[in-house]
Motif scaffolding. Structure first.
Motif, PDB file in Angstrom:
ATOM      1  N   ASP A 125      37.231 -12.932 -14.612  1.00 45.36           N
ATOM      2  CA  ASP A 125      38.234 -11.902 -14.334  1.00 45.36           C
ATOM      3  C   ASP A 125      38.957 -12.146 -13.012  1.00 45.36           C
ATOM      4  O   ASP A 125      39.844 -11.378 -12.629  1.00 45.36           O
ATOM      5  CB  ASP A 125      37.608 -10.505 -14.351  1.00 45.36           C
ATOM      6  CG  ASP A 125      36.573 -10.299 -13.258  1.00 45.36           C
ATOM      7  OD1 ASP A 125      36.287 -11.258 -12.516  1.00 45.36           O
ATOM      8  OD2 ASP A 125      36.047  -9.172 -13.148  1.00 45.36           O
ATOM      9  N   GLY A 126      38.586 -13.224 -12.322  1.00 46.60           N
ATOM     10  CA  GLY A 126      39.289 -13.599 -11.099  1.00 46.60           C
ATOM     11  C   GLY A 126      39.141 -12.622  -9.958  1.00 46.60           C
ATOM     12  O   GLY A 126      39.955 -12.612  -9.031  1.00 46.60           O
ATOM     13  N   SER A 127      38.087 -11.790  -9.969  1.00 44.51           N
ATOM     14  CA  SER A 127      37.947 -10.756  -8.945  1.00 44.51           C
ATOM     15  C   SER A 127      37.015 -11.139  -7.812  1.00 44.51           C
ATOM     16  O   SER A 127      36.972 -10.472  -6.786  1.00 44.51           O
ATOM     17  CB  SER A 127      37.429  -9.464  -9.584  1.00 44.51           C
ATOM     18  OG  SER A 127      36.161  -9.679 -10.182  1.00 44.51           O
ATOM     19  N   GLY A 128      36.236 -12.215  -7.982  1.00 46.37           N
ATOM     20  CA  GLY A 128      35.253 -12.569  -6.972  1.00 46.37           C
ATOM     21  C   GLY A 128      35.648 -13.771  -6.140  1.00 46.37           C
ATOM     22  O   GLY A 128      36.649 -14.448  -6.395  1.00 46.37           O
ATOM     23  N   ALA A 129      34.843 -14.032  -5.100  1.00 51.63           N
ATOM     24  CA  ALA A 129      35.039 -15.215  -4.277  1.00 51.63           C
ATOM     25  C   ALA A 129      34.226 -16.357  -4.859  1.00 51.63           C
ATOM     26  O   ALA A 129      33.397 -16.163  -5.743  1.00 51.63           O
ATOM     27  CB  ALA A 129      34.606 -14.920  -2.843  1.00 51.63           C
ATOM     28  N   SER A 130      34.441 -17.562  -4.354  1.00 49.85           N
ATOM     29  CA  SER A 130      33.713 -18.717  -4.871  1.00 49.85           C
ATOM     30  C   SER A 130      32.219 -18.601  -4.623  1.00 49.85           C
ATOM     31  O   SER A 130      31.417 -19.159  -5.360  1.00 49.85           O
ATOM     32  CB  SER A 130      34.245 -19.994  -4.216  1.00 49.85           C
ATOM     33  OG  SER A 130      34.097 -19.925  -2.796  1.00 49.85           O
ATOM     34  N   SER A 131      31.828 -17.843  -3.581  1.00 48.34           N
ATOM     35  CA  SER A 131      30.411 -17.683  -3.264  1.00 48.34           C
ATOM     36  C   SER A 131      29.744 -16.594  -4.094  1.00 48.34           C
ATOM     37  O   SER A 131      28.523 -16.517  -4.155  1.00 48.34           O
ATOM     38  CB  SER A 131      30.234 -17.357  -1.778  1.00 48.34           C
ATOM     39  OG  SER A 131      30.934 -16.164  -1.446  1.00 48.34           O
ATOM     40  N   SER A 132      30.535 -15.727  -4.716  1.00 48.61           N
ATOM     41  CA  SER A 132      29.977 -14.666  -5.558  1.00 48.61           C
ATOM     42  C   SER A 132      30.918 -14.382  -6.730  1.00 48.61           C
ATOM     43  O   SER A 132      31.604 -13.356  -6.755  1.00 48.61           O
ATOM     44  CB  SER A 132      29.744 -13.389  -4.739  1.00 48.61           C
ATOM     45  OG  SER A 132      30.944 -12.978  -4.101  1.00 48.61           O
ATOM     46  N   PRO A 133      30.964 -15.287  -7.702  1.00 46.64           N
ATOM     47  CA  PRO A 133      31.922 -15.175  -8.812  1.00 46.64           C
ATOM     48  C   PRO A 133      31.461 -14.234  -9.918  1.00 46.64           C
ATOM     49  O   PRO A 133      31.417 -14.606 -11.093  1.00 46.64           O
ATOM     50  CB  PRO A 133      32.013 -16.620  -9.309  1.00 46.64           C
ATOM     51  CG  PRO A 133      30.649 -17.169  -9.061  1.00 46.64           C
ATOM     52  CD  PRO A 133      30.182 -16.527  -7.785  1.00 46.64           C
ATOM     53  N   PHE A 134      31.115 -12.997  -9.562  1.00 45.68           N
ATOM     54  CA  PHE A 134      30.643 -12.045 -10.557  1.00 45.68           C
ATOM     55  C   PHE A 134      31.814 -11.339 -11.218  1.00 45.68           C
ATOM     56  O   PHE A 134      32.881 -11.177 -10.630  1.00 45.68           O
ATOM     57  CB  PHE A 134      29.715 -11.010  -9.902  1.00 45.68           C
ATOM     58  CG  PHE A 134      28.460 -11.605  -9.334  1.00 45.68           C
ATOM     59  CD1 PHE A 134      27.367 -11.867 -10.147  1.00 45.68           C
ATOM     60  CD2 PHE A 134      28.370 -11.921  -7.988  1.00 45.68           C
ATOM     61  CE1 PHE A 134      26.214 -12.432  -9.631  1.00 45.68           C
ATOM     62  CE2 PHE A 134      27.217 -12.485  -7.459  1.00 45.68           C
ATOM     63  CZ  PHE A 134      26.139 -12.742  -8.281  1.00 45.68           C
ATOM     64  N   ASP A 135      31.594 -10.910 -12.458  1.00 45.25           N
ATOM     65  CA  ASP A 135      32.634 -10.219 -13.222  1.00 45.25           C
ATOM     66  C   ASP A 135      32.308  -8.736 -13.339  1.00 45.25           C
ATOM     67  O   ASP A 135      31.145  -8.322 -13.275  1.00 45.25           O
ATOM     68  CB  ASP A 135      32.747 -10.815 -14.630  1.00 45.25           C
ATOM     69  CG  ASP A 135      33.181 -12.272 -14.612  1.00 45.25           C
ATOM     70  OD1 ASP A 135      34.033 -12.617 -13.770  1.00 45.25           O
ATOM     71  OD2 ASP A 135      32.670 -13.051 -15.430  1.00 45.25           O
ATOM     72  N   GLY A 136      33.357  -7.943 -13.589  1.00 46.67           N
ATOM     73  CA  GLY A 136      33.178  -6.522 -13.890  1.00 46.67           C
ATOM     74  C   GLY A 136      32.411  -5.773 -12.810  1.00 46.67           C
ATOM     75  O   GLY A 136      32.564  -6.030 -11.613  1.00 46.67           O
ATOM     76  N   PRO A 137      31.549  -4.831 -13.221  1.00 47.89           N
ATOM     77  CA  PRO A 137      30.815  -4.019 -12.251  1.00 47.89           C
ATOM     78  C   PRO A 137      29.822  -4.812 -11.416  1.00 47.89           C
ATOM     79  O   PRO A 137      29.364  -4.348 -10.379  1.00 47.89           O
ATOM     80  CB  PRO A 137      30.088  -2.993 -13.132  1.00 47.89           C
ATOM     81  CG  PRO A 137      29.971  -3.648 -14.464  1.00 47.89           C
ATOM     82  CD  PRO A 137      31.223  -4.465 -14.606  1.00 47.89           C
ATOM     83  N   ASN A 138      29.479  -6.007 -11.849  1.00 44.34           N
ATOM     84  CA  ASN A 138      28.516  -6.806 -11.091  1.00 44.34           C
ATOM     85  C   ASN A 138      29.072  -7.292  -9.762  1.00 44.34           C
ATOM     86  O   ASN A 138      28.305  -7.658  -8.869  1.00 44.34           O
ATOM     87  CB  ASN A 138      28.057  -8.009 -11.917  1.00 44.34           C
ATOM     88  CG  ASN A 138      27.393  -7.600 -13.208  1.00 44.34           C
ATOM     89  OD1 ASN A 138      26.735  -6.568 -13.287  1.00 44.34           O
ATOM     90  ND2 ASN A 138      27.564  -8.400 -14.245  1.00 44.34           N
ATOM     91  N   LEU A 139      30.388  -7.315  -9.630  1.00 44.52           N
ATOM     92  CA  LEU A 139      30.976  -7.719  -8.368  1.00 44.52           C
ATOM     93  C   LEU A 139      30.580  -6.734  -7.269  1.00 44.52           C
ATOM     94  O   LEU A 139      30.289  -7.130  -6.144  1.00 44.52           O
ATOM     95  CB  LEU A 139      32.503  -7.803  -8.481  1.00 44.52           C
ATOM     96  CG  LEU A 139      33.240  -8.230  -7.212  1.00 44.52           C
ATOM     97  CD1 LEU A 139      32.804  -9.632  -6.785  1.00 44.52           C
ATOM     98  CD2 LEU A 139      34.751  -8.198  -7.418  1.00 44.52           C
ATOM     99  N   GLY A 140      30.541  -5.437  -7.606  1.00 41.86           N
ATOM    100  CA  GLY A 140      30.129  -4.436  -6.630  1.00 41.86           C
ATOM    101  C   GLY A 140      28.672  -4.592  -6.229  1.00 41.86           C
ATOM    102  O   GLY A 140      28.283  -4.326  -5.094  1.00 41.86           O
ATOM    103  N   PHE A 141      27.847  -5.062  -7.175  1.00 40.59           N
ATOM    104  CA  PHE A 141      26.427  -5.259  -6.901  1.00 40.59           C
ATOM    105  C   PHE A 141      26.204  -6.406  -5.927  1.00 40.59           C
ATOM    106  O   PHE A 141      25.145  -6.501  -5.312  1.00 40.59           O
ATOM    107  CB  PHE A 141      25.677  -5.531  -8.208  1.00 40.59           C
ATOM    108  CG  PHE A 141      24.178  -5.412  -8.094  1.00 40.59           C
ATOM    109  CD1 PHE A 141      23.579  -4.187  -7.866  1.00 40.59           C
ATOM    110  CD2 PHE A 141      23.370  -6.530  -8.231  1.00 40.59           C
ATOM    111  CE1 PHE A 141      22.194  -4.068  -7.767  1.00 40.59           C
ATOM    112  CE2 PHE A 141      21.993  -6.433  -8.144  1.00 40.59           C
ATOM    113  CZ  PHE A 141      21.402  -5.194  -7.901  1.00 40.59           C
TER     114      PHE A 141
END
Length: 248
Positions: free
Chosen positions: A193-209
């Motif tokens: 989904d292109g919302s994370g950084a290269s060090s934490s490429p999580f998608d959806g609600p997991n990005l907040g985690f």
């Protein structure tokens, strides 16, 4: 008498239409090859993440069996439990070094959450079991803490996921119908989904985690064009059952 020669035929070139058709076909073949390569690469990355999660889950169980507690999260990314294990620290990176595991590159690191609630049970701290209380399994107060968690009401203040059907597709966390497991593991695959950084490429609600949020997508959420993280959650009853079986 000389016989007149037939005029030489010049080779006919390709018409603009023919060139356009050939170029289009070659373009489609190139796109198909790239798409197939991307699909293979994504499947390979998913298999790798799944294998890493299984290894991490077994390592956490082994740690709990040896130490009668779960490890504290790694809050700085050095692979070790946070020194002193602050009571407010419930999620962070998996403490690979503390578990005896090799730490991967930042973009492949697993996010880890552990249930910690002083009013119910703090699974990251050892609890002394009084000598007057039977402890046939040898698990000390850890088994008692897991039993308390199994009976406690769910809380969004602790690591959790939603059981609602809408959580299977939503990009936001759900605050109703939630479950608090003993621990959570989230492995990124690709930042679809292109919302994370290269060090934490999580998608959806997991990005907040990967920050301060206590919510993750539910385990078993299917992969989509914008989501491919893998979540593992171990319930307190499941973990306790495994520990008791392992001590027999």
């Amino acid at each position: 008498m000389n016989t007149p020669r037939a005029p030489l035929k010049r080779p006919r070139g390709y018409s603009l239409i023919e060139i356009t058709v050939v170029t289009g076909v070659l373009g489609l073949l190139a796109v198909s090859m790239v798409s197939a390569f991307d699909g293979v690469q994504q499947a390979r990355s998913q298999n790798m993440a799944q294998a890493q999660l299984q290894t991490a889950q077994q390592a956490l169980r082994g740690f709990a069996l040896r130490n009668k507690r779960l490890p504290c999260p790694d809050d700085v990314g050095n692979g070790w439990e946070s020194p002193g294990c602050p009571s407010a620290l419930q999620n962070g990176w998996l403490p690979y070094a503390s578990l005896g595991l090799q730490q991967p590159v930042p973009g492949q690191r697993i996010r880890y959450g552990v249930y910690r609630n002083t009013a119910v049970a703090d699974l990251a701290r050892s609890t002394f079991q009084g000598m007057d209380i039977p402890d046939s399994s040898g698990l000390g107060g850890f088994s008692n803490a897991l039993e308390k968690l199994a009976l406690a009401p769910a809380s969004s203040s602790n690591p959790h996921y939603s059981n609602g059907s809408s959580a299977l597709t939503s990009t936001a966390c759900q605050s109703t119908d939630i479950t608090n497991p003993a621990f959570l593991l989230v492995a990124p695959v690709m930042d679809l989904d292109g919302s994370g950084a290269s060090s934490s490429p999580f998608d959806g609600p997991n990005l907040g985690f990967s920050g301060t949020s206590m919510c993750v997508a539910p385990p078993g959420r299917p992969a989509t064009a914008t989501y491919d993280d893998i979540v593992v959650a171990e319930g307190s009853s499941t973990l306790l059952g495994w520990l008791i079986e392992a001590t027999r």
